[in-house]
Write a protein that holds these residues in place. Structure first.
Motif, PDB file in Angstrom:
ATOM      1  N   ILE A  86      33.255  28.874  42.602  1.00 25.03           N
ATOM      2  CA  ILE A  86      34.628  28.821  43.079  1.00 25.03           C
ATOM      3  C   ILE A  86      34.720  28.068  44.409  1.00 25.03           C
ATOM      4  CG2 ILE A  86      34.756  30.952  44.437  1.00 25.03           C
ATOM      5  CD1 ILE A  86      37.398  31.410  42.618  1.00 25.03           C
ATOM      6  N   ILE A 108      37.105  27.427  36.537  1.00 28.02           N
ATOM      7  CA  ILE A 108      36.458  28.293  37.533  1.00 28.02           C
ATOM      8  C   ILE A 108      34.977  27.933  37.671  1.00 28.02           C
ATOM      9  CG2 ILE A 108      35.756  30.683  38.046  1.00 28.02           C
ATOM     10  CD1 ILE A 108      38.697  30.416  38.510  1.00 28.02           C
ATOM     11  N   ARG A 128      37.779  25.670  45.441  1.00 29.48           N
ATOM     12  CA  ARG A 128      38.518  25.782  46.713  1.00 29.48           C
ATOM     13  C   ARG A 128      38.570  24.439  47.433  1.00 29.48           C
ATOM     14  NH1 ARG A 128      40.390  30.508  46.444  1.00 29.48           N
ATOM     15  NH2 ARG A 128      39.131  32.326  45.875  1.00 29.48           N
ATOM     16  N   ARG A 152      40.523  36.015  38.913  1.00 25.46           N
ATOM     17  CA  ARG A 152      39.828  35.421  40.056  1.00 25.46           C
ATOM     18  C   ARG A 152      40.810  34.906  41.101  1.00 25.46           C
ATOM     19  NH1 ARG A 152      34.397  36.168  41.022  1.00 25.46           N
ATOM     20  NH2 ARG A 152      34.573  35.450  43.133  1.00 25.46           N
ATOM     21  N   GLN A 182      30.604  32.788  39.136  1.00 25.04           N
ATOM     22  CA  GLN A 182      31.955  32.464  39.604  1.00 25.04           C
ATOM     23  C   GLN A 182      31.997  32.376  41.122  1.00 25.04           C
ATOM     24  OE1 GLN A 182      35.145  34.856  37.940  1.00 25.04           O
ATOM     25  NE2 GLN A 182      33.947  35.314  36.128  1.00 25.04           N
TER      26      GLN A 182
END
Ligand code: URA
Ligand code: SF4
Length: 193
Positions: free
Chosen positions: A108, A88, A112, A133, A104
């Motif tokens: 993130i 993460i 992605r 998450r 985070q």
């Protein structure tokens, strides 16, 4: 949008190396982007780099990584062959504390982009941080480990974090069952590994 349409994972990694979007950049020795086969249909996501990962620049290379590699081997998976492993957050939190929500949120974005390039069919969340998450904010590993949850085109499953298994070996059997369930799912979905 971090990446262009046809960016490769290596190009994304290059960009990520320069990231200073959160304060975790201040303590890193190495950024830990990810490791494995980018053509893999199966991805594993942990929490963030620990000491060894920070020193070596690869995820899950310390003691918990050795346990993860053993669990993977039981179901014919390996970072050298057919899975991709990331976290993460890509920089080590000080003293291995939990990554903060804001850290985070920033990091993130990179994950992605990794998902967009790899397009995994199954994502296994290692531990609470990743599962809360990526699956749901109230995910409870003890109650929901091993359940497959479809989100969009991707199946997600949460299981115990390998470092939690080192601390509480009594959960190893349950984790083992989750990995066997994963193998079953790979067969059922006819994913070529
Ligand atoms: N724990 C994690 O969550 N990730 C790693 O890469 C190593 C330990
Ligand atoms: Fe950037 Fe992620 Fe490192 Fe923060 S943890 S500096 S968002 S790469």
């Amino acid at each position: 949008m971090i990446s262009g349409d046809n960016m490769t994972l290596d190009e994304l990694n290059e960009k990520c190396l320069a990231c200073r979007a959160c304060k975790l950049c201040e303590g890193r020795t190495n950024l830990v982007f990810g490791v494995g086969n980018e053509k893999s249909k199966i991805m594993f996501v942990g929490e963030g780099p620990g000491e060894q990962e920070d020193l070596q620049g690869y995820p899950f290379v310390g003691r918990s990584g050795q346990l993860l590699d053993k669990l993977l081997a039981v179901i014919d998976l390996s970072r050298d062959k057919n899975v991709y492993i990331a976290n993460i957050v890509k920089c080590r939190p000080p003293k291995n504390r939990d990554p903060e929500a804001q850290e985070q949120d920033e990091c993130i974005k990179w994950l992605r982009e990794q998902f967009k390039i790899i397009r995994p069919e199954i994502v296994v969340c290692l531990g609470r941080i990743a599962a809360q998450r990526l699956i749901s904010p109230d995910f409870r590993v003890t109650r929901q480990h091993g359940e497959f949850i479809k989100k969009g085109d991707t199946l997600f499953m949460g299981t115990y974090h390998p470092s939690a298994l080192l601390r509480y070996p009594e959960n190893k059997e349950a984790a083992f069952a989750d990995f066997l369930a994963l193998r079953g799912k790979i067969k059922e979905m006819n994913i070529q590994i």
